[in-house]
Design an enzyme around this catalytic site. Structure first.
Site, mmCIF file in Angstrom:
data_model
loop_
_atom_site.group_PDB
_atom_site.id
_atom_site.type_symbol
_atom_site.label_atom_id
_atom_site.label_comp_id
_atom_site.label_asym_id
_atom_site.label_seq_id
_atom_site.Cartn_x
_atom_site.Cartn_y
_atom_site.Cartn_z
ATOM 1 N N ARG A 9 0.831 -1.226 0.000
ATOM 2 C CA ARG A 9 0.000 0.000 0.000
ATOM 3 C C ARG A 9 0.856 1.263 0.000
ATOM 4 O O ARG A 9 0.500 2.263 -0.622
ATOM 5 C CB ARG A 9 -0.899 0.025 1.246
ATOM 6 C CG ARG A 9 -1.984 -1.005 1.239
ATOM 7 C CD ARG A 9 -2.974 -0.718 2.364
ATOM 8 N NE ARG A 9 -3.794 0.436 2.057
ATOM 9 C CZ ARG A 9 -4.936 0.372 1.390
ATOM 10 N NH1 ARG A 9 -5.413 -0.774 0.985
ATOM 11 N NH2 ARG A 9 -5.613 1.477 1.131
ATOM 12 N N ARG A 39 -10.729 3.898 -1.465
ATOM 13 C CA ARG A 39 -9.567 3.414 -0.708
ATOM 14 C C ARG A 39 -9.103 4.464 0.294
ATOM 15 O O ARG A 39 -9.228 5.659 0.050
ATOM 16 C CB ARG A 39 -8.423 3.072 -1.650
ATOM 17 C CG ARG A 39 -8.767 1.917 -2.552
ATOM 18 C CD ARG A 39 -7.536 1.224 -3.058
ATOM 19 N NE ARG A 39 -7.930 0.184 -3.996
ATOM 20 C CZ ARG A 39 -8.194 -1.057 -3.635
ATOM 21 N NH1 ARG A 39 -8.125 -1.427 -2.377
ATOM 22 N NH2 ARG A 39 -8.539 -1.948 -4.552
ATOM 23 N N ASN A 61 -13.346 14.862 0.979
ATOM 24 C CA ASN A 61 -14.084 13.649 0.623
ATOM 25 C C ASN A 61 -15.571 13.895 0.835
ATOM 26 O O ASN A 61 -15.966 14.684 1.692
ATOM 27 C CB ASN A 61 -13.630 12.501 1.541
ATOM 28 C CG ASN A 61 -14.361 11.203 1.278
ATOM 29 O OD1 ASN A 61 -14.504 10.771 0.120
ATOM 30 N ND2 ASN A 61 -14.841 10.563 2.330
ATOM 31 N N HIS A 79 -18.990 11.849 1.915
ATOM 32 C CA HIS A 79 -19.379 10.590 2.550
ATOM 33 C C HIS A 79 -20.904 10.548 2.697
ATOM 34 O O HIS A 79 -21.509 11.543 3.117
ATOM 35 C CB HIS A 79 -18.714 10.487 3.931
ATOM 36 C CG HIS A 79 -19.077 9.224 4.648
ATOM 37 N ND1 HIS A 79 -18.539 8.001 4.308
ATOM 38 C CD2 HIS A 79 -19.950 8.980 5.650
ATOM 39 C CE1 HIS A 79 -19.054 7.070 5.085
ATOM 40 N NE2 HIS A 79 -19.921 7.629 5.914
ATOM 41 N N ASP A 121 -8.065 13.081 6.648
ATOM 42 C CA ASP A 121 -6.843 12.841 7.420
ATOM 43 C C ASP A 121 -6.525 11.355 7.314
ATOM 44 O O ASP A 121 -7.074 10.661 6.450
ATOM 45 C CB ASP A 121 -6.996 13.345 8.870
ATOM 46 C CG ASP A 121 -8.079 12.591 9.640
ATOM 47 O OD1 ASP A 121 -8.581 11.555 9.138
ATOM 48 O OD2 ASP A 121 -8.422 13.035 10.746
HETATM 49 C C1 GRF Z 1 -21.069 8.543 -3.137
HETATM 50 O O1 GRF Z 1 -22.290 8.219 -2.558
HETATM 51 C C2 GRF Z 1 -20.088 8.993 -2.080
HETATM 52 O O2 GRF Z 1 -20.665 9.529 -0.948
HETATM 53 C C3 GRF Z 1 -19.379 7.719 -1.725
HETATM 54 O O3 GRF Z 1 -19.306 6.992 -2.919
HETATM 55 C C4 GRF Z 1 -20.392 7.351 -3.778
HETATM 56 C C5 GRF Z 1 -19.797 7.668 -5.117
HETATM 57 O O4 GRF Z 1 -20.744 7.836 -6.126
HETATM 58 N N1 GRF Z 1 -18.099 8.018 -1.123
HETATM 59 P P1 GRF Z 1 -20.315 8.354 -7.578
HETATM 60 O O5 GRF Z 1 -19.196 7.470 -8.088
HETATM 61 O O6 GRF Z 1 -19.902 9.796 -7.464
HETATM 62 O O7 GRF Z 1 -21.554 8.177 -8.406
#
Ligand code: GRF
Length: 220
Positions: free
Chosen positions: A66, A92, A108, A110, A142
């Site tokens: 990794r 990842r 990111n 989420h 982070d």
């Molecule tokens: C999203 O729901 C995001 O929150 C998560 O992965 C999904 C990615 O969707 N981390 P996409 O590839 O942008 O359609």
């Protein structure tokens, strides 16, 4: 000057599309310099190519471990000199090379209201827990899993008939608004990322925060 960004994806790329569409509409002051994936099959790569955006695939299995993969990823991203790195469905966990190369400059999205339900299957975790609202979070990355400072969140209701997929679809509608809005906020200096996240009050869009009742009604 538009904010130079690199976008990392693993899958469909619907958030990537939302960023590009917002940029086209003048709602996100961004220049997407590169789209980089850990998966050859990520559909978002095709979208990037169709927009003449340079793409690159850096697969974990092609490296000894990794740490080497992470260092190669950091080098590939750095070639494009982004001011901001956006994880848009990148599945990842980043290592120290990436974090050290772009300190406080990786964000990111989420699909849950962090710090609840980090890791995989945020929507399924929310359904299992029986919460009545969930949503999405944009946060600074982070070295932990979905643990960095929170920048922005948007809320959707969890409806009685929801399963994880249905809830995730509703959450994604908000992701597609929130993520470009955060990037635009960074581009225009209304959101400052650094040791501490600072957000100007004028960045907040009340319409985005009030989206949840509207989205519930649209589904009926
Ligand atoms: C999203 O729901 C995001 O929150 C998560 O992965 C999904 C990615 O969707 N981390 P996409 O590839 O942008 O359609």
């Amino acid at each position: 000057m538009a904010l130079p960004v690199a976008i990392l994806i693993s899958g469909t790329g619907s958030n990537l599309r939302a960023i590009l569409d917002a940029a086209d509409a003048g709602a996100c002051d961004v220049e997407v310099r590169a789209v980089i994936s850990d998966r050859e099959s990520a559909a978002g790569l095709e979208l990037a190519r169709s927009r003449d955006i340079p793409t690159r695939v850096i697969k974990l299995k092609e490296f000894a471990d990794r740490a080497h993969w992470d260092a190669a990823l950091a080098a590939a991203v750095a070639e494009h000199a982004p001011s901001l790195v956006v994880l848009a469905g990148f599945m990842r966990v980043l290592g120290t090379a990436m974090i050290a190369r772009f300190p406080g400059r990786i964000i990111n999205v989420h699909p849950a209201l962090l710090p609840l339900f980090p890791g995989i299957d945020g929507p399924a975790q929310a359904v299992r827990a029986g919460v009545r609202v969930s949503g999405c979070t944009v946060h600074v990355v982070d070295s932990g899993v979905d643990t960095g400072p929170i920048i922005a969140q948007a809320v959707v209701p969890v409806l009685p008939a929801d399963d994880a997929d249905r809830l995730h679809r509703r959450i994604q509608q908000l992701e597609h608004r929130l993520l470009p809005a955060v990037i635009d906020g960074v581009a225009r200096g209304r959101i400052e990322l650094g040791d501490e996240v600072r957000i100007a009050e004028r960045w907040f869009d009340p319409a985005a925060m009030l989206a949840s009742p509207a989205l519930a009604l649209e589904e009926k």
